[in-house]
Design a protein around this motif. Structure first.
Motif, PDB file in Angstrom:
ATOM      1  N   HIS A 349       1.190  -0.981   0.004  1.00  0.00           N
ATOM      2  CA  HIS A 349       0.019   0.004  -0.172  1.00  0.00           C
ATOM      3  C   HIS A 349       0.797   1.612   0.413  1.00  0.00           C
ATOM      4  O   HIS A 349       2.118   1.276   0.925  1.00  0.00           O
ATOM      5  CB  HIS A 349      -0.884  -0.128   1.094  1.00  0.00           C
ATOM      6  CG  HIS A 349      -1.952   1.085   1.280  1.00  0.00           C
ATOM      7  ND1 HIS A 349      -1.716   2.386   1.228  1.00  0.00           N
ATOM      8  CD2 HIS A 349      -3.042   1.267   0.940  1.00  0.00           C
ATOM      9  CE1 HIS A 349      -2.497   2.794   1.115  1.00  0.00           C
ATOM     10  NE2 HIS A 349      -3.676   2.079   1.495  1.00  0.00           N
ATOM     11  N   TYR A 408       5.406   4.794  -7.561  1.00  0.00           N
ATOM     12  CA  TYR A 408       6.083   5.605  -8.385  1.00  0.00           C
ATOM     13  C   TYR A 408       7.256   5.740  -8.636  1.00  0.00           C
ATOM     14  O   TYR A 408       7.685   6.414  -8.171  1.00  0.00           O
ATOM     15  CB  TYR A 408       5.180   7.296  -8.197  1.00  0.00           C
ATOM     16  CG  TYR A 408       3.605   6.292  -7.778  1.00  0.00           C
ATOM     17  CD1 TYR A 408       2.609   6.415  -9.127  1.00  0.00           C
ATOM     18  CD2 TYR A 408       3.252   6.815  -6.763  1.00  0.00           C
ATOM     19  CE1 TYR A 408       1.290   5.713  -8.716  1.00  0.00           C
ATOM     20  CE2 TYR A 408       1.843   6.689  -6.226  1.00  0.00           C
ATOM     21  CZ  TYR A 408       1.161   6.003  -7.215  1.00  0.00           C
ATOM     22  OH  TYR A 408      -0.441   5.462  -6.956  1.00  0.00           O
ATOM     23  N   ASP A 426       4.239   3.686 -13.494  1.00  0.00           N
ATOM     24  CA  ASP A 426       2.993   2.910 -11.840  1.00  0.00           C
ATOM     25  C   ASP A 426       3.805   1.262 -11.468  1.00  0.00           C
ATOM     26  O   ASP A 426       4.241   0.998 -12.556  1.00  0.00           O
ATOM     27  CB  ASP A 426       1.462   2.728 -12.369  1.00  0.00           C
ATOM     28  CG  ASP A 426       0.491   1.798 -11.066  1.00  0.00           C
ATOM     29  OD1 ASP A 426       0.190   3.168 -10.907  1.00  0.00           O
ATOM     30  OD2 ASP A 426       0.959   0.804 -10.896  1.00  0.00           O
ATOM     31  N   TRP A 443      -0.057  15.692  -8.286  1.00  0.00           N
ATOM     32  CA  TRP A 443      -0.649  14.580  -9.092  1.00  0.00           C
ATOM     33  C   TRP A 443       0.099  13.383  -7.832  1.00  0.00           C
ATOM     34  O   TRP A 443      -0.546  12.491  -7.473  1.00  0.00           O
ATOM     35  CB  TRP A 443      -0.006  14.333  -9.984  1.00  0.00           C
ATOM     36  CG  TRP A 443      -0.361  13.235 -10.969  1.00  0.00           C
ATOM     37  CD1 TRP A 443      -1.206  12.208 -11.685  1.00  0.00           C
ATOM     38  CD2 TRP A 443       0.599  11.687  -9.772  1.00  0.00           C
ATOM     39  NE1 TRP A 443      -1.113  11.324 -12.168  1.00  0.00           N
ATOM     40  CE2 TRP A 443      -0.378  10.686 -11.316  1.00  0.00           C
ATOM     41  CE3 TRP A 443       1.852  10.875  -9.738  1.00  0.00           C
ATOM     42  CZ2 TRP A 443      -0.016   9.411 -11.165  1.00  0.00           C
ATOM     43  CZ3 TRP A 443       1.623  10.169  -9.667  1.00  0.00           C
ATOM     44  CH2 TRP A 443       1.017   8.975 -10.719  1.00  0.00           C
ATOM     45  N   ASP A 446      -2.097  13.591  -4.617  1.00  0.00           N
ATOM     46  CA  ASP A 446      -3.292  12.655  -4.607  1.00  0.00           C
ATOM     47  C   ASP A 446      -3.138  11.362  -5.396  1.00  0.00           C
ATOM     48  O   ASP A 446      -4.269  10.259  -4.216  1.00  0.00           O
ATOM     49  CB  ASP A 446      -4.072  12.969  -6.174  1.00  0.00           C
ATOM     50  CG  ASP A 446      -4.516  15.195  -5.983  1.00  0.00           C
ATOM     51  OD1 ASP A 446      -4.402  15.624  -4.854  1.00  0.00           O
ATOM     52  OD2 ASP A 446      -5.112  15.208  -6.794  1.00  0.00           O
ATOM     53  N   ALA A 447      -1.973  10.972  -6.014  1.00  0.00           N
ATOM     54  CA  ALA A 447      -1.850   9.015  -6.217  1.00  0.00           C
ATOM     55  C   ALA A 447      -2.319   8.840  -4.041  1.00  0.00           C
ATOM     56  O   ALA A 447      -2.155   7.421  -4.372  1.00  0.00           O
ATOM     57  CB  ALA A 447      -1.081   9.086  -6.600  1.00  0.00           C
ATOM     58  N   GLU A 449      -3.469   9.312  -1.801  1.00  0.00           N
ATOM     59  CA  GLU A 449      -3.939   9.713  -0.928  1.00  0.00           C
ATOM     60  C   GLU A 449      -5.705   8.743  -1.959  1.00  0.00           C
ATOM     61  O   GLU A 449      -6.444   8.919  -1.123  1.00  0.00           O
ATOM     62  CB  GLU A 449      -5.072  10.858  -0.541  1.00  0.00           C
ATOM     63  CG  GLU A 449      -4.072  12.018   0.011  1.00  0.00           C
ATOM     64  CD  GLU A 449      -4.713  12.677   0.128  1.00  0.00           C
ATOM     65  OE1 GLU A 449      -6.060  13.377  -0.125  1.00  0.00           O
ATOM     66  OE2 GLU A 449      -3.996  13.531   1.113  1.00  0.00           O
ATOM     67  N   ARG A 450      -5.493   8.220  -3.449  1.00  0.00           N
ATOM     68  CA  ARG A 450      -6.446   7.401  -3.885  1.00  0.00           C
ATOM     69  C   ARG A 450      -6.272   5.758  -2.703  1.00  0.00           C
ATOM     70  O   ARG A 450      -5.930   5.141  -2.340  1.00  0.00           O
ATOM     71  CB  ARG A 450      -6.033   6.791  -5.069  1.00  0.00           C
ATOM     72  CG  ARG A 450      -6.553   8.133  -6.299  1.00  0.00           C
ATOM     73  CD  ARG A 450      -6.535   8.231  -7.506  1.00  0.00           C
ATOM     74  NE  ARG A 450      -4.943   7.712  -8.181  1.00  0.00           N
ATOM     75  CZ  ARG A 450      -4.497   8.238  -8.576  1.00  0.00           C
ATOM     76  NH1 ARG A 450      -4.571   9.365  -8.635  1.00  0.00           N
ATOM     77  NH2 ARG A 450      -3.543   7.457  -9.101  1.00  0.00           N
ATOM     78  N   PRO A 451      -8.090   6.138  -2.801  1.00  0.00           N
ATOM     79  CA  PRO A 451      -8.374   4.249  -2.486  1.00  0.00           C
ATOM     80  C   PRO A 451      -7.295   3.647  -2.869  1.00  0.00           C
ATOM     81  O   PRO A 451      -7.198   3.454  -4.309  1.00  0.00           O
ATOM     82  CB  PRO A 451      -9.487   3.984  -1.956  1.00  0.00           C
ATOM     83  CG  PRO A 451     -10.471   5.379  -2.629  1.00  0.00           C
ATOM     84  CD  PRO A 451      -9.075   5.914  -3.038  1.00  0.00           C
ATOM     85  N   TRP A 452      -6.649   2.432  -2.135  1.00  0.00           N
ATOM     86  CA  TRP A 452      -5.795   1.209  -3.111  1.00  0.00           C
ATOM     87  C   TRP A 452      -6.797  -0.370  -2.777  1.00  0.00           C
ATOM     88  O   TRP A 452      -6.498  -0.276  -1.319  1.00  0.00           O
ATOM     89  CB  TRP A 452      -3.819   1.557  -2.438  1.00  0.00           C
ATOM     90  CG  TRP A 452      -3.538   0.462  -3.358  1.00  0.00           C
ATOM     91  CD1 TRP A 452      -2.928   0.583  -3.998  1.00  0.00           C
ATOM     92  CD2 TRP A 452      -2.506  -0.584  -2.974  1.00  0.00           C
ATOM     93  NE1 TRP A 452      -1.878   0.266  -4.751  1.00  0.00           N
ATOM     94  CE2 TRP A 452      -2.106  -0.471  -4.233  1.00  0.00           C
ATOM     95  CE3 TRP A 452      -2.908  -1.563  -1.630  1.00  0.00           C
ATOM     96  CZ2 TRP A 452      -0.701  -2.260  -3.383  1.00  0.00           C
ATOM     97  CZ3 TRP A 452      -2.777  -2.625  -1.805  1.00  0.00           C
ATOM     98  CH2 TRP A 452      -1.695  -2.974  -3.108  1.00  0.00           C
TER      99      TRP A 452
END
Ligand code: ATP
Length: 458
Positions: A349, A408, A426, A443, A446-447, A449-452
């Motif tokens: 994660h 990333y 990715d 970017w 945001d990335a 914090e995105r649900p994973w």
């Protein structure tokens, strides 16, 4: 306790140990002196990942709630604490010695131990095995306090962090102005003289725990017990552990600790089989009552509005930092073939991954590329742990980052010099896209914090 079950994926404990060593997550302790059985030191990426585990736990326990406060109590407490808690009398495992091979085993775990002469057999299974009767062995590590060896008093290194919380119950109740239900959370080292440490970070004699004692009105204890089992289960899935590799197992009556009226373990399917990751116990009024009796200080709640007084019951989720990290690593480990080449990748994660992004100039000899990459790196590292790497072929650099789980990678190439865009790669999908260099910081924010969801979940 562990039981064997075939695993669908390629991960083995040996592969995890080898990756952890190779990439500097975890080293055998005191290695230059031949090591010390089952003791480990954390290297750079291990420290970063372990700190992330602890930070996520504290966020979930303290930052995101109104009802739990933090504590950091001492490792060495007044020895009377351990008399009161029952540890001096009862914190023990039954052990047996083998008179033939001279090894020591946990009598309740012979089926997971190996005979010293014939490792394919369990102790007691060969005619040569000569086991003693089981005897109780106290797991607390003791030390002596004071300048003079003979007159110093015996003290213990704490075998759990929980007692440091109970003895501070009154302080917190008064100073943090809390009333039940409320909790006290603590992360810290604990020590147990385990008879059979092993399985890498799974069982060591020095380890870190994440424990929270939640004080509730007795009538509400059962409800809160269920609540905490669910909360803790969701914490592991929230940070990417596959639900199919987690289960809850309620303890049988004869397994319960002396203080507990109900315990459920959250178990993970480790390479050694289903084993405890965290225990959630209903400790009732045991601890506060014992400390009231032994210390003479009343540990109870008095409601100033109604005059009602009672000894709160305690619900305790107790997890291990090292054991959780091991589960995160095991669950993330993957091998796949990409364009005819094998790649090892930790699909961690992003909030657990030690490094969030790598910044790579495609050609290390290009001053312009290096300048742009360095400046992007310096901008990103103000917010996140990022790594700059200009060493070796780009493919090798990607693979290094894959092995430590960096989600990333931003690459500065020829085109960057023309149009100020970079590629982002990715880790999981290997998809690449171009982004304006000025927008990378946002970017990435945001990335992260995105649900994973683990791509291994299917
Ligand atoms: P086990 O049955 O595996 O010995 P336990 O039931 O004695 O564990 P607890 O006293 O409930 O463990 O401790 C809470 C958590 O602390 C465990 O779920 C585990 O994650 C961690 N822990 C306990 N002992 C060890 C150890 N020797 N090494 C690493 N982590 C440990």
């Amino acid at each position: 306790m562990a039981e064997t079950e075939p695993r669908a994926d390629a991960v083995t404990m040996d592969k995890i140990v080898s990756l952890a060593r190779r990439r500097g997550f975890v080293f055998p302790s005191s290695e230059i002196y031949g090591g010390l059985g089952s003791a480990y030191d954390y290297g750079h990426y291990g420290v970063l990942a372990k700190n992330n585990v602890k930070a996520r736990w504290l966020e979930a326990m303290v930052q995101e709630r109104d009802d739990i406060v933090a504590l950091d109590s001492a490792i060495i407490l007044n020895p009377a604490v351990w008399e009161a808690s029952g540890h001096v009398a009862g914190f023990s495992d039954p052990l047996v010695d083998c008179r033939t091979c001279k090894l020591r085993f946990r009598a309740d775990a012979l089926d997971q131990s190996h005979c010293g002469r014939k490792p394919s057999k369990h102790p007691g299974e060969t005619p040569d095995c000569d086991l003693t009767e089981p005897r109780q062995f106290n797991l607390m590590l003791s030390t002596r306090l004071g300048a003079v060896e003979e007159t110093g008093s015996t003290a213990y290194l704490r075998p759990e962090t929980a007692q440091g919380i109970f003895v501070n119950f009154k302080n917190v109740l008064q100073l943090a102005r809390r009333k039940p239900p409320f909790g006290i959370a603590q992360i810290g080292k604990s020590f147990r003289n385990e008879i059979t440490p092993g399985n890498f970070l799974f069982r060591t004699r020095e380890f870190e725990q994440m424990e929270m004692e939640y004080f509730v009105p007795p009538a509400e204890a059962e409800r809160w017990f269920e609540y905490w089992v669910n909360e803790r289960f969701s914490w592991y899935t929230r940070y990417g552990i596959r639900e199919s590799h987690l289960r809850v197992r309620a303890h049988e009556q004869d397994e319960l600790s002396h203080y507990s009226s109900a315990t459920s373990d959250i178990e993970y399917l480790f390479p050694i089989g289903w084993s405890e990751l965290e225990g959630i116990a209903n400790r009732g009024a045991f601890d506060l009552t014992q400390h009231t009796e032994h210390s003479g200080t009343k540990l109870e709640f008095v409601d100033s509005a109604t005059g009602e007084r009672y000894v709160p019951y305690v619900i305790e989720p107790a997890g291990g930092v090292d054991r959780s990290l091991l589960a995160f690593l095991v669950d993330a480990y993957d091998e796949e073939e990409v364009a005819g080449r094998e790649r090892t990748v930790l699909r961690l994660h992003p909030e657990i991954a030690p490094v969030k992004a790598a910044v790579l100039p495609l050609i290390a000899k290009s001053d312009e590329m290096v300048a742009k990459a360095r400046s992007l790196y310096e901008e990103l590292r103000r917010r996140s742990v990022v790594e700059y790497d200009d060493n070796g072929a780009i493919g090798r650099r990607y693979r290094r980052q894959d092995e430590i789980g960096t989600p990333y990678a931003f690459t500065v190439d020829e085109q960057t010099l023309d149009d100020d865009t970079v590629t982002v790669r990715d880790r999981d999908s290997l998809a690449q896209e171009r982004l304006p260099i000025g927008g990378v910081r946002e970017w990435l924010g945001d990335a992260l914090e995105r649900p994973w969801r683990s791509p291994k979940a299917g």
